[in-house]
Write a protein that holds these residues in place. Structure first.
Motif, PDB file in Angstrom:
ATOM      1  N   PRO A  32       0.815  -1.224   0.000  1.00 30.41           N
ATOM      2  CA  PRO A  32       0.000   0.000   0.000  1.00 30.41           C
ATOM      3  C   PRO A  32       0.849   1.276   0.000  1.00 30.41           C
ATOM      4  O   PRO A  32       0.410   2.309  -0.522  1.00 30.41           O
ATOM      5  CB  PRO A  32      -0.846  -0.111   1.275  1.00 30.41           C
ATOM      6  CG  PRO A  32      -0.289  -1.251   2.060  1.00 30.41           C
ATOM      7  CD  PRO A  32       0.491  -2.120   1.130  1.00 30.41           C
ATOM      8  N   ASP A  33       2.059   1.211   0.555  1.00 30.74           N
ATOM      9  CA  ASP A  33       2.935   2.393   0.517  1.00 30.74           C
ATOM     10  C   ASP A  33       3.244   2.790  -0.928  1.00 30.74           C
ATOM     11  O   ASP A  33       3.395   3.980  -1.240  1.00 30.74           O
ATOM     12  CB  ASP A  33       4.239   2.119   1.290  1.00 30.74           C
ATOM     13  CG  ASP A  33       5.048   0.978   0.674  1.00 30.74           C
ATOM     14  OD1 ASP A  33       4.442  -0.068   0.332  1.00 30.74           O
ATOM     15  OD2 ASP A  33       6.270   1.137   0.485  1.00 30.74           O
ATOM     16  N   GLN A  34       3.332   1.799  -1.816  1.00 35.99           N
ATOM     17  CA  GLN A  34       3.652   2.100  -3.207  1.00 35.99           C
ATOM     18  C   GLN A  34       2.452   2.728  -3.927  1.00 35.99           C
ATOM     19  O   GLN A  34       2.622   3.577  -4.796  1.00 35.99           O
ATOM     20  CB  GLN A  34       4.123   0.832  -3.940  1.00 35.99           C
ATOM     21  CG  GLN A  34       5.434   0.282  -3.391  1.00 35.99           C
ATOM     22  CD  GLN A  34       6.588   1.259  -3.566  1.00 35.99           C
ATOM     23  OE1 GLN A  34       6.894   1.693  -4.674  1.00 35.99           O
ATOM     24  NE2 GLN A  34       7.238   1.622  -2.459  1.00 35.99           N
ATOM     25  N   ALA A  70       5.731   2.420 -12.943  1.00 37.26           N
ATOM     26  CA  ALA A  70       5.033   1.475 -12.065  1.00 37.26           C
ATOM     27  C   ALA A  70       4.836   0.124 -12.749  1.00 37.26           C
ATOM     28  O   ALA A  70       5.101  -0.932 -12.164  1.00 37.26           O
ATOM     29  CB  ALA A  70       3.694   2.062 -11.630  1.00 37.26           C
ATOM     30  N   PHE A  71       4.381   0.149 -13.993  1.00 34.21           N
ATOM     31  CA  PHE A  71       4.150  -1.123 -14.681  1.00 34.21           C
ATOM     32  C   PHE A  71       5.482  -1.816 -14.978  1.00 34.21           C
ATOM     33  O   PHE A  71       5.604  -3.040 -14.835  1.00 34.21           O
ATOM     34  CB  PHE A  71       3.343  -0.904 -15.967  1.00 34.21           C
ATOM     35  CG  PHE A  71       3.014  -2.187 -16.694  1.00 34.21           C
ATOM     36  CD1 PHE A  71       2.220  -3.150 -16.087  1.00 34.21           C
ATOM     37  CD2 PHE A  71       3.499  -2.417 -17.970  1.00 34.21           C
ATOM     38  CE1 PHE A  71       1.919  -4.347 -16.751  1.00 34.21           C
ATOM     39  CE2 PHE A  71       3.191  -3.599 -18.646  1.00 34.21           C
ATOM     40  CZ  PHE A  71       2.399  -4.569 -18.033  1.00 34.21           C
ATOM     41  N   ILE A 116       6.485  -5.608 -13.737  1.00 32.30           N
ATOM     42  CA  ILE A 116       6.862  -6.768 -14.559  1.00 32.30           C
ATOM     43  C   ILE A 116       8.339  -7.132 -14.388  1.00 32.30           C
ATOM     44  O   ILE A 116       8.748  -8.217 -14.769  1.00 32.30           O
ATOM     45  CB  ILE A 116       6.477  -6.603 -16.044  1.00 32.30           C
ATOM     46  CG1 ILE A 116       7.202  -5.444 -16.699  1.00 32.30           C
ATOM     47  CG2 ILE A 116       4.969  -6.472 -16.188  1.00 32.30           C
ATOM     48  CD1 ILE A 116       6.963  -5.372 -18.211  1.00 32.30           C
ATOM     49  N   ARG A 117       9.126  -6.221 -13.799  1.00 30.06           N
ATOM     50  CA  ARG A 117      10.472  -6.652 -13.387  1.00 30.06           C
ATOM     51  C   ARG A 117      10.341  -7.678 -12.264  1.00 30.06           C
ATOM     52  O   ARG A 117      10.921  -8.751 -12.348  1.00 30.06           O
ATOM     53  CB  ARG A 117      11.335  -5.471 -12.915  1.00 30.06           C
ATOM     54  CG  ARG A 117      12.747  -5.915 -12.498  1.00 30.06           C
ATOM     55  CD  ARG A 117      13.537  -4.812 -11.787  1.00 30.06           C
ATOM     56  NE  ARG A 117      13.003  -4.478 -10.465  1.00 30.06           N
ATOM     57  CZ  ARG A 117      13.221  -5.189  -9.356  1.00 30.06           C
ATOM     58  NH1 ARG A 117      13.982  -6.267  -9.388  1.00 30.06           N
ATOM     59  NH2 ARG A 117      12.685  -4.811  -8.207  1.00 30.06           N
ATOM     60  N   VAL A 118       9.575  -7.368 -11.220  1.00 28.91           N
ATOM     61  CA  VAL A 118       9.518  -8.282 -10.071  1.00 28.91           C
ATOM     62  C   VAL A 118       8.589  -9.469 -10.281  1.00 28.91           C
ATOM     63  O   VAL A 118       8.806 -10.525  -9.705  1.00 28.91           O
ATOM     64  CB  VAL A 118       9.188  -7.600  -8.724  1.00 28.91           C
ATOM     65  CG1 VAL A 118      10.344  -6.780  -8.254  1.00 28.91           C
ATOM     66  CG2 VAL A 118       7.932  -6.785  -8.778  1.00 28.91           C
ATOM     67  N   PHE A 132       9.467  -4.386  -4.508  1.00 28.57           N
ATOM     68  CA  PHE A 132       8.663  -3.645  -5.496  1.00 28.57           C
ATOM     69  C   PHE A 132       8.771  -2.166  -5.147  1.00 28.57           C
ATOM     70  O   PHE A 132       8.228  -1.719  -4.139  1.00 28.57           O
ATOM     71  CB  PHE A 132       7.210  -4.129  -5.426  1.00 28.57           C
ATOM     72  CG  PHE A 132       6.248  -3.364  -6.297  1.00 28.57           C
ATOM     73  CD1 PHE A 132       6.428  -3.265  -7.676  1.00 28.57           C
ATOM     74  CD2 PHE A 132       5.118  -2.757  -5.746  1.00 28.57           C
ATOM     75  CE1 PHE A 132       5.521  -2.569  -8.477  1.00 28.57           C
ATOM     76  CE2 PHE A 132       4.199  -2.059  -6.536  1.00 28.57           C
ATOM     77  CZ  PHE A 132       4.403  -1.970  -7.903  1.00 28.57           C
ATOM     78  N   ASP A 133       9.487  -1.421  -5.966  1.00 29.53           N
ATOM     79  CA  ASP A 133       9.819  -0.033  -5.640  1.00 29.53           C
ATOM     80  C   ASP A 133       9.641   0.801  -6.910  1.00 29.53           C
ATOM     81  O   ASP A 133      10.526   0.835  -7.773  1.00 29.53           O
ATOM     82  CB  ASP A 133      11.270   0.008  -5.138  1.00 29.53           C
ATOM     83  CG  ASP A 133      11.780   1.426  -4.958  1.00 29.53           C
ATOM     84  OD1 ASP A 133      10.979   2.370  -5.059  1.00 29.53           O
ATOM     85  OD2 ASP A 133      12.999   1.573  -4.717  1.00 29.53           O
TER      86      ASP A 133
END
Ligand code: OVM
Length: 405
Positions: free
Chosen positions: A264-266, A280-281, A285-287, A335-336
Protein backbone atom coordinates in the motif's frame (compact mmCIF):
# COMPACT_ATOMS: atom_id res chain seq x y z
CA UNK A 1 6.70 -34.87 -29.92
CA UNK A 2 8.60 -32.94 -27.26
CA UNK A 3 10.07 -35.76 -25.21
CA UNK A 4 12.08 -35.10 -22.07
CA UNK A 5 14.89 -37.54 -21.37
CA UNK A 6 13.80 -40.29 -18.97
CA UNK A 7 17.25 -40.60 -17.41
CA UNK A 8 19.27 -37.94 -15.65
CA UNK A 9 22.09 -36.63 -17.85
CA UNK A 10 25.16 -35.33 -16.05
CA UNK A 11 27.75 -32.87 -17.38
CA UNK A 12 31.27 -32.91 -15.97
CA UNK A 13 33.00 -29.73 -14.86
CA UNK A 14 29.90 -27.52 -14.43
CA UNK A 15 27.29 -27.22 -11.67
CA UNK A 16 24.65 -29.92 -12.21
CA UNK A 17 21.25 -29.23 -10.61
CA UNK A 18 18.36 -31.65 -10.49
CA UNK A 19 15.49 -29.21 -9.84
CA UNK A 20 12.45 -29.27 -12.14
CA UNK A 21 11.54 -25.72 -13.23
CA UNK A 22 8.19 -27.02 -14.49
CA UNK A 23 7.09 -28.76 -11.29
CA UNK A 24 4.10 -27.34 -9.40
CA UNK A 25 6.32 -26.42 -6.47
CA UNK A 26 8.78 -24.46 -8.60
CA UNK A 27 6.03 -22.72 -10.58
CA UNK A 28 4.16 -21.75 -7.42
CA UNK A 29 7.17 -19.87 -6.08
CA UNK A 30 10.12 -19.85 -8.47
CA UNK A 31 12.18 -17.21 -6.69
CA UNK A 32 14.06 -19.36 -4.12
CA UNK A 33 14.96 -21.74 -6.96
CA UNK A 34 16.14 -18.83 -9.11
CA UNK A 35 18.41 -17.76 -6.24
CA UNK A 36 19.84 -21.26 -6.05
CA UNK A 37 20.40 -21.51 -9.82
CA UNK A 38 21.88 -18.00 -9.99
CA UNK A 39 24.29 -18.60 -7.13
CA UNK A 40 25.38 -22.01 -8.46
CA UNK A 41 27.02 -20.30 -11.45
CA UNK A 42 26.61 -18.07 -14.50
CA UNK A 43 25.43 -21.10 -16.44
CA UNK A 44 24.30 -24.37 -14.89
CA UNK A 45 23.24 -27.74 -16.24
CA UNK A 46 19.75 -29.02 -15.44
CA UNK A 47 20.37 -32.76 -15.49
CA UNK A 48 16.70 -33.77 -15.41
CA UNK A 49 16.14 -32.30 -18.88
CA UNK A 50 19.68 -32.14 -20.24
CA UNK A 51 19.53 -28.38 -20.81
CA UNK A 52 21.53 -25.31 -19.81
CA UNK A 53 20.07 -22.63 -17.57
CA UNK A 54 20.89 -19.14 -16.39
CA UNK A 55 19.14 -16.92 -13.85
CA UNK A 56 21.72 -14.13 -14.13
CA UNK A 57 20.95 -10.81 -15.80
CA UNK A 58 24.10 -10.29 -17.86
CA UNK A 59 24.22 -13.84 -19.19
CA UNK A 60 20.51 -13.94 -20.07
CA UNK A 61 20.85 -10.58 -21.80
CA UNK A 62 23.93 -11.69 -23.75
CA UNK A 63 22.12 -14.80 -25.00
CA UNK A 64 19.04 -12.81 -26.05
CA UNK A 65 21.14 -10.27 -27.93
CA UNK A 66 23.22 -12.77 -29.91
CA UNK A 67 20.86 -14.52 -32.32
CA UNK A 68 23.80 -15.88 -34.31
CA UNK A 69 25.12 -17.94 -31.41
CA UNK A 70 21.73 -18.59 -29.80
CA UNK A 71 18.92 -19.03 -32.29
CA UNK A 72 15.13 -19.03 -32.00
CA UNK A 73 14.31 -21.06 -35.11
CA UNK A 74 14.74 -24.32 -33.16
CA UNK A 75 11.90 -23.15 -30.89
CA UNK A 76 11.76 -20.97 -27.78
CA UNK A 77 10.29 -23.69 -25.59
CA UNK A 78 12.04 -26.85 -24.47
CA UNK A 79 11.22 -28.77 -27.69
CA UNK A 80 13.97 -28.69 -30.30
CA UNK A 81 12.34 -28.13 -33.70
CA UNK A 82 15.39 -29.63 -35.41
CA UNK A 83 14.45 -33.02 -34.02
CA UNK A 84 10.83 -32.65 -32.87
CA UNK A 85 7.82 -31.60 -34.92
CA UNK A 86 6.35 -28.30 -33.68
CA UNK A 87 2.73 -28.63 -32.50
CA UNK A 88 1.64 -25.80 -34.80
CA UNK A 89 3.20 -24.07 -37.82
CA UNK A 90 6.07 -22.06 -36.27
CA UNK A 91 5.58 -18.37 -35.56
CA UNK A 92 7.21 -16.14 -38.20
CA UNK A 93 8.36 -13.96 -35.31
CA UNK A 94 9.46 -15.74 -32.13
CA UNK A 95 10.32 -19.03 -33.84
CA UNK A 96 12.45 -17.51 -36.59
CA UNK A 97 15.90 -15.93 -37.01
CA UNK A 98 17.14 -13.12 -39.22
CA UNK A 99 16.91 -12.65 -42.17
CA UNK A 100 13.44 -14.32 -42.30
CA UNK A 101 12.53 -12.87 -38.93
CA UNK A 102 13.47 -9.35 -40.02
CA UNK A 103 10.95 -9.32 -42.86
CA UNK A 104 8.07 -10.45 -40.65
CA UNK A 105 9.14 -8.13 -37.85
CA UNK A 106 9.14 -5.15 -40.19
CA UNK A 107 5.57 -5.84 -41.28
CA UNK A 108 4.49 -6.22 -37.66
CA UNK A 109 6.55 -3.23 -36.57
CA UNK A 110 4.82 -1.09 -39.18
CA UNK A 111 1.35 -2.28 -38.12
CA UNK A 112 2.23 -1.48 -34.50
CA UNK A 113 4.05 1.77 -35.26
CA UNK A 114 3.92 4.67 -32.83
CA UNK A 115 1.63 6.50 -35.25
CA UNK A 116 -0.89 3.66 -35.39
CA UNK A 117 -0.70 3.08 -31.64
CA UNK A 118 -1.01 6.72 -30.58
CA UNK A 119 -4.31 6.92 -32.43
CA UNK A 120 -5.69 4.39 -29.94
CA UNK A 121 -4.92 6.28 -26.76
CA UNK A 122 -8.29 7.97 -26.36
CA UNK A 123 -10.14 4.71 -26.84
CA UNK A 124 -7.83 2.92 -24.38
CA UNK A 125 -8.42 5.57 -21.74
CA UNK A 126 -12.21 5.63 -22.21
CA UNK A 127 -12.42 1.82 -21.99
CA UNK A 128 -10.22 1.85 -18.88
CA UNK A 129 -12.50 4.39 -17.19
CA UNK A 130 -15.54 2.20 -17.92
CA UNK A 131 -13.85 -0.91 -16.49
CA UNK A 132 -12.61 0.88 -13.37
CA UNK A 133 -15.96 2.63 -12.76
CA UNK A 134 -17.71 -0.75 -12.91
CA UNK A 135 -15.14 -2.32 -10.56
CA UNK A 136 -15.42 0.54 -8.08
CA UNK A 137 -19.20 0.29 -8.16
CA UNK A 138 -18.85 -3.31 -6.97
CA UNK A 139 -16.17 -2.45 -4.41
CA UNK A 140 -15.37 -6.09 -3.62
CA UNK A 141 -13.96 -7.50 -6.81
CA UNK A 142 -11.86 -10.22 -8.34
CA UNK A 143 -8.93 -8.22 -9.68
CA UNK A 144 -8.44 -10.81 -12.41
CA UNK A 145 -12.00 -11.18 -13.75
CA UNK A 146 -13.05 -7.58 -13.19
CA UNK A 147 -9.92 -5.73 -14.33
CA UNK A 148 -6.90 -7.78 -15.46
CA UNK A 149 -8.98 -9.95 -17.81
CA UNK A 150 -11.92 -7.64 -18.53
CA UNK A 151 -9.76 -4.82 -19.85
CA UNK A 152 -7.31 -6.54 -22.26
CA UNK A 153 -10.06 -8.85 -23.56
CA UNK A 154 -11.98 -5.71 -24.49
CA UNK A 155 -9.37 -3.37 -25.92
CA UNK A 156 -6.85 -5.68 -27.56
CA UNK A 157 -9.17 -7.77 -29.76
CA UNK A 158 -10.94 -4.50 -30.67
CA UNK A 159 -7.62 -3.20 -31.94
CA UNK A 160 -6.79 -6.39 -33.85
CA UNK A 161 -10.25 -6.16 -35.43
CA UNK A 162 -12.15 -9.11 -33.92
CA UNK A 163 -15.88 -9.17 -33.25
CA UNK A 164 -17.17 -9.48 -29.69
CA UNK A 165 -18.18 -13.16 -29.81
CA UNK A 166 -15.98 -15.98 -28.55
CA UNK A 167 -13.18 -13.90 -27.09
CA UNK A 168 -12.80 -16.34 -24.19
CA UNK A 169 -11.05 -18.58 -26.74
CA UNK A 170 -8.12 -16.16 -26.70
CA UNK A 171 -7.53 -16.83 -23.00
CA UNK A 172 -7.82 -20.57 -23.49
CA UNK A 173 -5.46 -20.49 -26.47
CA UNK A 174 -2.90 -18.28 -24.74
CA UNK A 175 -2.85 -20.48 -21.65
CA UNK A 176 -2.32 -23.52 -23.85
CA UNK A 177 0.48 -22.28 -26.07
CA UNK A 178 2.40 -21.00 -23.07
CA UNK A 179 2.00 -24.42 -21.43
CA UNK A 180 3.20 -26.13 -24.60
CA UNK A 181 6.53 -24.24 -24.46
CA UNK A 182 7.25 -26.50 -21.45
CA UNK A 183 8.09 -30.21 -21.19
CA UNK A 184 5.40 -32.92 -21.54
CA UNK A 185 4.16 -32.67 -17.95
CA UNK A 186 0.58 -32.55 -16.70
CA UNK A 187 0.15 -28.89 -17.75
CA UNK A 188 1.50 -29.59 -21.24
CA UNK A 189 -0.68 -32.67 -21.75
CA UNK A 190 -3.79 -30.90 -20.52
CA UNK A 191 -3.09 -28.05 -22.93
CA UNK A 192 -2.46 -30.30 -25.90
CA UNK A 193 -5.70 -32.23 -25.28
CA UNK A 194 -7.79 -29.11 -25.04
CA UNK A 195 -6.17 -27.00 -27.72
CA UNK A 196 -8.03 -28.06 -30.91
CA UNK A 197 -11.20 -25.99 -30.33
CA UNK A 198 -9.52 -22.76 -29.28
CA UNK A 199 -6.87 -23.24 -31.96
CA UNK A 200 -9.48 -23.67 -34.70
CA UNK A 201 -11.29 -20.56 -33.45
CA UNK A 202 -8.06 -18.56 -33.54
CA UNK A 203 -7.20 -19.76 -37.07
CA UNK A 204 -10.68 -18.75 -38.29
CA UNK A 205 -10.34 -15.33 -36.70
CA UNK A 206 -6.97 -14.62 -38.30
CA UNK A 207 -8.60 -14.47 -41.74
CA UNK A 208 -8.81 -11.20 -43.55
CA UNK A 209 -12.57 -11.16 -44.12
CA UNK A 210 -13.44 -11.43 -40.41
CA UNK A 211 -11.19 -8.51 -39.38
CA UNK A 212 -12.71 -5.03 -39.05
CA UNK A 213 -11.89 -2.28 -41.53
CA UNK A 214 -9.03 -0.06 -40.37
CA UNK A 215 -7.94 -2.57 -37.71
CA UNK A 216 -4.33 -3.58 -37.03
CA UNK A 217 -5.23 -7.00 -38.45
CA UNK A 218 -6.24 -5.34 -41.74
CA UNK A 219 -3.03 -3.28 -41.76
CA UNK A 220 -1.03 -6.51 -41.58
CA UNK A 221 -2.90 -7.83 -44.63
CA UNK A 222 -2.20 -4.54 -46.42
CA UNK A 223 1.49 -5.22 -45.74
CA UNK A 224 0.94 -8.51 -47.53
CA UNK A 225 -0.62 -6.68 -50.47
CA UNK A 226 2.48 -4.50 -50.67
CA UNK A 227 4.37 -7.74 -51.25
CA UNK A 228 6.29 -7.85 -47.98
CA UNK A 229 4.67 -11.12 -46.87
CA UNK A 230 2.23 -13.56 -48.45
CA UNK A 231 -1.46 -13.59 -47.41
CA UNK A 232 -0.84 -16.88 -45.53
CA UNK A 233 2.03 -15.26 -43.70
CA UNK A 234 -0.17 -12.29 -42.84
CA UNK A 235 -2.58 -14.77 -41.21
CA UNK A 236 0.28 -16.16 -39.14
CA UNK A 237 1.25 -12.64 -38.04
CA UNK A 238 -2.30 -12.00 -36.87
CA UNK A 239 -2.02 -15.32 -35.03
CA UNK A 240 1.09 -13.95 -33.30
CA UNK A 241 -0.89 -10.93 -32.10
CA UNK A 242 -3.56 -13.22 -30.68
CA UNK A 243 -1.00 -15.61 -29.15
CA UNK A 244 1.26 -13.08 -27.53
CA UNK A 245 -1.05 -10.16 -26.89
CA UNK A 246 -3.74 -11.29 -24.46
CA UNK A 247 -2.63 -13.68 -21.72
CA UNK A 248 0.68 -11.84 -21.23
CA UNK A 249 -1.12 -8.54 -20.65
CA UNK A 250 -3.69 -10.20 -18.38
CA UNK A 251 -0.79 -11.55 -16.35
CA UNK A 252 1.09 -8.26 -16.23
CA UNK A 253 -1.89 -6.16 -15.15
CA UNK A 254 -2.97 -8.80 -12.59
CA UNK A 255 0.51 -9.04 -11.09
CA UNK A 256 0.72 -5.25 -10.90
CA UNK A 257 -2.64 -5.03 -9.06
CA UNK A 258 -1.49 -7.71 -6.64
CA UNK A 259 1.78 -5.87 -6.00
CA UNK A 260 -0.06 -2.64 -5.23
CA UNK A 261 -2.47 -4.52 -2.93
CA UNK A 262 0.49 -6.07 -1.11
CA UNK A 263 2.43 -2.79 -0.96
CA UNK A 264 0.00 0.00 0.00
CA UNK A 265 2.93 2.39 0.52
CA UNK A 266 3.65 2.10 -3.21
CA UNK A 267 0.05 2.94 -4.13
CA UNK A 268 0.24 5.95 -1.79
CA UNK A 269 3.52 6.97 -3.45
CA UNK A 270 2.01 6.76 -6.93
CA UNK A 271 -0.99 8.79 -5.78
CA UNK A 272 1.34 11.47 -4.45
CA UNK A 273 3.48 11.45 -7.60
CA UNK A 274 1.51 10.37 -10.70
CA UNK A 275 4.58 11.06 -12.87
CA UNK A 276 5.78 7.63 -11.70
CA UNK A 277 2.99 5.99 -13.70
CA UNK A 278 5.26 4.83 -16.54
CA UNK A 279 7.69 3.24 -14.13
CA UNK A 280 5.03 1.48 -12.06
CA UNK A 281 4.15 -1.12 -14.68
CA UNK A 282 7.80 -1.63 -15.67
CA UNK A 283 8.73 -2.24 -12.05
CA UNK A 284 5.77 -4.62 -11.63
CA UNK A 285 6.86 -6.77 -14.56
CA UNK A 286 10.47 -6.65 -13.39
CA UNK A 287 9.52 -8.28 -10.07
CA UNK A 288 6.60 -10.41 -11.33
CA UNK A 289 7.06 -10.81 -15.06
CA UNK A 290 4.43 -12.56 -17.20
CA UNK A 291 6.90 -14.60 -19.28
CA UNK A 292 9.16 -16.39 -16.81
CA UNK A 293 11.14 -18.51 -19.24
CA UNK A 294 12.11 -18.54 -22.86
CA UNK A 295 14.63 -20.88 -24.45
CA UNK A 296 17.30 -20.44 -27.07
CA UNK A 297 19.29 -23.12 -28.93
CA UNK A 298 23.01 -22.85 -29.62
CA UNK A 299 23.60 -22.56 -33.37
CA UNK A 300 27.32 -23.41 -33.10
CA UNK A 301 29.79 -24.66 -30.53
CA UNK A 302 30.34 -21.61 -28.34
CA UNK A 303 30.77 -20.51 -24.73
CA UNK A 304 29.02 -18.38 -22.16
CA UNK A 305 31.00 -16.77 -19.34
CA UNK A 306 33.82 -19.20 -20.10
CA UNK A 307 31.63 -22.32 -19.99
CA UNK A 308 31.76 -24.33 -23.22
CA UNK A 309 28.38 -24.95 -24.88
CA UNK A 310 28.10 -27.51 -27.69
CA UNK A 311 26.22 -26.98 -30.94
CA UNK A 312 22.43 -27.52 -30.91
CA UNK A 313 21.99 -27.42 -27.13
CA UNK A 314 18.98 -25.89 -25.40
CA UNK A 315 19.32 -23.06 -22.87
CA UNK A 316 16.52 -21.91 -20.61
CA UNK A 317 16.64 -18.25 -19.60
CA UNK A 318 14.96 -17.47 -16.30
CA UNK A 319 13.84 -13.95 -17.15
CA UNK A 320 12.15 -13.53 -13.77
CA UNK A 321 15.39 -14.63 -12.11
CA UNK A 322 17.53 -12.30 -14.21
CA UNK A 323 15.19 -9.48 -13.19
CA UNK A 324 16.02 -10.16 -9.53
CA UNK A 325 19.76 -10.65 -9.95
CA UNK A 326 21.44 -8.79 -7.06
CA UNK A 327 24.43 -8.22 -9.37
CA UNK A 328 22.16 -5.92 -11.36
CA UNK A 329 19.54 -4.58 -8.90
CA UNK A 330 19.70 -3.22 -5.36
CA UNK A 331 17.27 -4.98 -3.03
CA UNK A 332 16.00 -6.93 -6.05
CA UNK A 333 12.92 -8.54 -4.47
CA UNK A 334 11.49 -5.20 -3.42
CA UNK A 335 8.66 -3.64 -5.50
CA UNK A 336 9.82 -0.03 -5.64
CA UNK A 337 8.16 2.17 -8.27
CA UNK A 338 10.67 4.95 -7.62
CA UNK A 339 13.50 2.90 -9.08
CA UNK A 340 14.08 3.19 -12.81
CA UNK A 341 14.03 -0.46 -13.86
CA UNK A 342 15.37 0.05 -17.40
CA UNK A 343 17.30 -2.96 -18.63
CA UNK A 344 14.89 -5.50 -17.13
CA UNK A 345 14.26 -8.48 -19.36
CA UNK A 346 10.50 -8.93 -19.05
CA UNK A 347 10.16 -7.72 -22.65
CA UNK A 348 13.10 -9.84 -23.78
CA UNK A 349 16.05 -8.19 -25.49
CA UNK A 350 17.70 -8.04 -28.90
CA UNK A 351 15.84 -8.51 -32.20
CA UNK A 352 12.91 -10.32 -30.56
CA UNK A 353 12.24 -7.70 -27.91
CA UNK A 354 8.45 -7.46 -27.55
CA UNK A 355 7.05 -5.78 -30.65
CA UNK A 356 3.77 -5.04 -28.85
CA UNK A 357 5.46 -3.32 -25.92
CA UNK A 358 3.92 0.10 -26.52
CA UNK A 359 0.38 -1.29 -26.78
CA UNK A 360 0.81 -3.17 -23.52
CA UNK A 361 2.30 -0.16 -21.76
CA UNK A 362 -0.58 1.96 -23.01
CA UNK A 363 -3.08 -0.56 -21.62
CA UNK A 364 -1.37 -0.65 -18.22
CA UNK A 365 -0.98 3.10 -18.08
CA UNK A 366 -4.61 3.69 -19.05
CA UNK A 367 -5.74 1.38 -16.23
CA UNK A 368 -3.43 3.08 -13.72
CA UNK A 369 -4.53 6.54 -14.80
CA UNK A 370 -8.21 5.62 -14.41
CA UNK A 371 -7.48 4.07 -11.00
CA UNK A 372 -5.41 7.00 -9.75
CA UNK A 373 -8.26 9.42 -10.35
CA UNK A 374 -10.79 7.20 -8.58
CA UNK A 375 -9.25 4.80 -6.08
CA UNK A 376 -7.71 5.62 -2.75
CA UNK A 377 -7.18 2.13 -1.36
CA UNK A 378 -6.56 -1.29 -2.88
CA UNK A 379 -6.82 -3.97 -0.20
CA UNK A 380 -6.56 -7.75 -0.42
CA UNK A 381 -9.65 -9.52 0.98
CA UNK A 382 -8.20 -13.02 0.71
CA UNK A 383 -5.22 -14.87 -0.70
CA UNK A 384 -4.47 -14.50 -4.40
CA UNK A 385 -4.53 -17.84 -6.20
CA UNK A 386 -2.04 -18.70 -8.88
CA UNK A 387 -2.91 -20.34 -12.19
CA UNK A 388 -0.01 -22.72 -12.83
CA UNK A 389 1.47 -22.41 -16.30
CA UNK A 390 4.73 -23.77 -17.72
CA UNK A 391 5.78 -20.29 -18.94
CA UNK A 392 3.54 -17.59 -17.52
CA UNK A 393 3.35 -16.23 -14.01
CA UNK A 394 -0.34 -15.43 -13.86
CA UNK A 395 -3.03 -15.31 -11.19
CA UNK A 396 -6.29 -17.19 -11.33
CA UNK A 397 -8.08 -15.06 -8.76
CA UNK A 398 -7.25 -11.90 -6.86
CA UNK A 399 -9.82 -10.91 -4.23
CA UNK A 400 -9.63 -7.16 -3.64
CA UNK A 401 -11.58 -4.33 -2.06
CA UNK A 402 -11.42 -0.99 -3.83
CA UNK A 403 -12.19 2.20 -1.91
CA UNK A 404 -12.96 5.35 -3.87
CA UNK A 405 -11.29 8.72 -3.33
C1 OVM B 1 3.88 -15.88 -31.56
C2 OVM B 1 4.08 -15.76 -30.07
C3 OVM B 1 3.51 -16.70 -29.25
C4 OVM B 1 3.69 -16.62 -27.88
C5 OVM B 1 4.44 -15.61 -27.33
C6 OVM B 1 5.01 -14.68 -28.15
C7 OVM B 1 5.71 -13.41 -26.23
C8 OVM B 1 4.83 -14.77 -29.53
O1 OVM B 1 3.05 -16.69 -31.97
O2 OVM B 1 4.52 -15.16 -32.31
O3 OVM B 1 5.76 -13.67 -27.62
Amino acid sequence: MNSAPAAVIERAGVPNLDCDPFSDKFLENPYPYHDQIREAGPLVWLSRYGIWATARHDEASEVLKDYKRFCSSAGVGIANFKTEKPFRPPSLLIEADPPEHTRARNVMGHALSQKNISALQEKFEADAVAIIDAALEKGDIDGMDDIAIAYPIKVFPDVVGLGSEGRENLLIYGNQIFNIFGPPNRLFKGALEKIPNASAWVTEHCKRDVLAQGSIGQIIYEGAEAGDVSPDEAGLLVRSLLSAGVDTTVSGIGNMLNLFAQNPDQWALLRSDPSLINFAFEEAIRVEGPVQTFFRTSAMATELSGIPVGDNEKLVLFLGGANRDPRRWDDPDRFDIARKPSGHLAWGNGVHRCVGMRITQMEAEAILKAMLARIELIEPTGPAKIRLNNTLRVLDSLPLRLTGV
